[in-house]
Design a protein around this motif. Structure first.
Motif, PDB file in Angstrom:
ATOM      1  N   ALA A   7      -5.086  14.230  -6.225  1.00 14.75           N
ATOM      2  CA  ALA A   7      -5.690  12.904  -6.256  1.00 14.75           C
ATOM      3  C   ALA A   7      -4.657  11.813  -6.470  1.00 14.75           C
ATOM      4  O   ALA A   7      -4.844  10.678  -6.055  1.00 14.75           O
ATOM      5  CB  ALA A   7      -6.748  12.838  -7.364  1.00 14.75           C
ATOM      6  N   CYS A   8      -3.556  12.141  -7.100  1.00 15.38           N
ATOM      7  CA  CYS A   8      -2.519  11.149  -7.364  1.00 15.38           C
ATOM      8  C   CYS A   8      -1.606  10.916  -6.175  1.00 15.38           C
ATOM      9  O   CYS A   8      -0.844   9.973  -6.160  1.00 15.38           O
ATOM     10  CB  CYS A   8      -1.674  11.581  -8.567  1.00 15.38           C
ATOM     11  SG  CYS A   8      -2.591  11.497 -10.116  1.00 15.38           S
ATOM     12  N   GLU A  22      -2.795   2.021  -0.504  1.00 16.08           N
ATOM     13  CA  GLU A  22      -3.694   1.331  -1.422  1.00 16.08           C
ATOM     14  C   GLU A  22      -3.713   2.047  -2.779  1.00 16.08           C
ATOM     15  O   GLU A  22      -3.812   3.263  -2.844  1.00 16.08           O
ATOM     16  CB  GLU A  22      -5.105   1.326  -0.820  1.00 16.08           C
ATOM     17  CG  GLU A  22      -6.119   0.537  -1.613  1.00 16.08           C
ATOM     18  CD  GLU A  22      -7.484   0.560  -0.946  1.00 16.08           C
ATOM     19  OE1 GLU A  22      -8.468   0.341  -1.649  1.00 16.08           O
ATOM     20  OE2 GLU A  22      -7.562   0.813   0.264  1.00 16.08           O
ATOM     21  N   GLU A  23      -3.615   1.266  -3.850  1.00 13.83           N
ATOM     22  CA  GLU A  23      -3.642   1.849  -5.189  1.00 13.83           C
ATOM     23  C   GLU A  23      -5.059   2.309  -5.526  1.00 13.83           C
ATOM     24  O   GLU A  23      -6.036   1.644  -5.202  1.00 13.83           O
ATOM     25  CB  GLU A  23      -3.177   0.804  -6.202  1.00 13.83           C
ATOM     26  CG  GLU A  23      -2.978   1.382  -7.575  1.00 13.83           C
ATOM     27  CD  GLU A  23      -2.309   0.398  -8.507  1.00 13.83           C
ATOM     28  OE1 GLU A  23      -2.956   0.012  -9.500  1.00 13.83           O
ATOM     29  OE2 GLU A  23      -1.149   0.019  -8.235  1.00 13.83           O
ATOM     30  N   ARG A  24      -5.155   3.448  -6.166  1.00 14.09           N
ATOM     31  CA  ARG A  24      -6.454   4.017  -6.544  1.00 14.09           C
ATOM     32  C   ARG A  24      -6.839   3.558  -7.949  1.00 14.09           C
ATOM     33  O   ARG A  24      -5.988   3.388  -8.800  1.00 14.09           O
ATOM     34  CB  ARG A  24      -6.400   5.551  -6.539  1.00 14.09           C
ATOM     35  CG  ARG A  24      -5.811   6.181  -5.307  1.00 14.09           C
ATOM     36  CD  ARG A  24      -6.647   5.879  -4.073  1.00 14.09           C
ATOM     37  NE  ARG A  24      -6.123   6.603  -2.928  1.00 14.09           N
ATOM     38  CZ  ARG A  24      -5.579   6.051  -1.885  1.00 14.09           C
ATOM     39  NH1 ARG A  24      -5.484   4.758  -1.808  1.00 14.09           N
ATOM     40  NH2 ARG A  24      -5.142   6.767  -0.885  1.00 14.09           N
ATOM     41  N   THR A  25      -8.124   3.408  -8.169  1.00 18.77           N
ATOM     42  CA  THR A  25      -8.600   3.093  -9.509  1.00 18.77           C
ATOM     43  C   THR A  25      -8.654   4.380 -10.321  1.00 18.77           C
ATOM     44  O   THR A  25      -8.678   5.490  -9.774  1.00 18.77           O
ATOM     45  CB  THR A  25      -9.998   2.456  -9.480  1.00 18.77           C
ATOM     46  OG1 THR A  25     -10.943   3.439  -9.037  1.00 18.77           O
ATOM     47  CG2 THR A  25     -10.038   1.224  -8.586  1.00 18.77           C
ATOM     48  N   ALA A  26      -8.697   4.225 -11.628  1.00 15.82           N
ATOM     49  CA  ALA A  26      -8.802   5.393 -12.505  1.00 15.82           C
ATOM     50  C   ALA A  26     -10.086   6.165 -12.204  1.00 15.82           C
ATOM     51  O   ALA A  26     -10.092   7.399 -12.203  1.00 15.82           O
ATOM     52  CB  ALA A  26      -8.762   4.953 -13.967  1.00 15.82           C
ATOM     53  N   LEU A  27     -11.174   5.459 -11.916  1.00 16.10           N
ATOM     54  CA  LEU A  27     -12.431   6.128 -11.605  1.00 16.10           C
ATOM     55  C   LEU A  27     -12.330   6.926 -10.310  1.00 16.10           C
ATOM     56  O   LEU A  27     -12.832   8.051 -10.224  1.00 16.10           O
ATOM     57  CB  LEU A  27     -13.579   5.122 -11.525  1.00 16.10           C
ATOM     58  CG  LEU A  27     -14.957   5.708 -11.215  1.00 16.10           C
ATOM     59  CD1 LEU A  27     -15.358   6.771 -12.245  1.00 16.10           C
ATOM     60  CD2 LEU A  27     -15.996   4.604 -11.155  1.00 16.10           C
TER      61      LEU A  27
END
Length: 157
Positions: A20-21, A33-38
């Motif tokens: 996921a990272c 695109e940066e991912r949100t923690a959720l």
């Protein structure tokens, strides 16, 4: 057997978090695109095979959007010892099973890598303390906690 199941569960969670990272890990999104923690927490939960779809566990989501930043800040301070004055978090999501289960997945995006390293240390202390909550009461859950792990990459813990 219980220890093996807990180990496999922990390994799948960690592998899910790793994938996921990576850039492009979530389908339908731009790899840059940066991912949100959720988003990262949901991806890790899905990759673990333990998502609530037909499973026996039900989950509670703690995010700034779903419960308020104040509530999430209080949880991070009280449970993980992540206090706003010392460890500033920018984004966070916690997915935890309801009931008498030790299952918990947390993604924290800290202000910088140094803060993420310190947050990972606080999370390791949390795991050590959490195992004591289940020893003698729920051995299967205590094993799950014992086999849990922490990852830190860049500003994420």
């Amino acid at each position: 057997m219980k220890r093996v199941v807990s180990l496999l569960l922990s390994a799948s969670l960690l592998l899910g978090l790793l994938s996921a990272c990576q850039k492009g890990a979530l389908s339908g999104q731009d790899p840059g695109e940066e991912r949100t923690a959720l988003e990262l927490a949901d991806a890790a939960l899905s990759a673990s095979g333990c998502d609530a779809g037909g499973g026996e566990l039900e989950y509670e989501y703690l995010t700034a959007e779903k419960g308020g930043r104040e509530y999430l800040t209080a949880y991070l301070e009280n449970a993980y010892d992540i206090s706003g004055g010392e460890l500033l978090w920018e984004d966070a999501a916690v997915i935890r099973a309801t009931g008498a289960s030790a299952f918990e997945l947390a993604i924290l995006r800290m202000e910088d890598e140094g803060a993420a390293v310190r947050a990972a240390s606080s999370l390791m202390s949390y795991i050590s303390n959490r195992q004591g909550d289940f020893v003698g009461y729920a051995p299967k859950e205590a094993d799950m906690v014992a086999n849990g792990g922490i990852m830190q990459s860049g500003p994420y813990a």
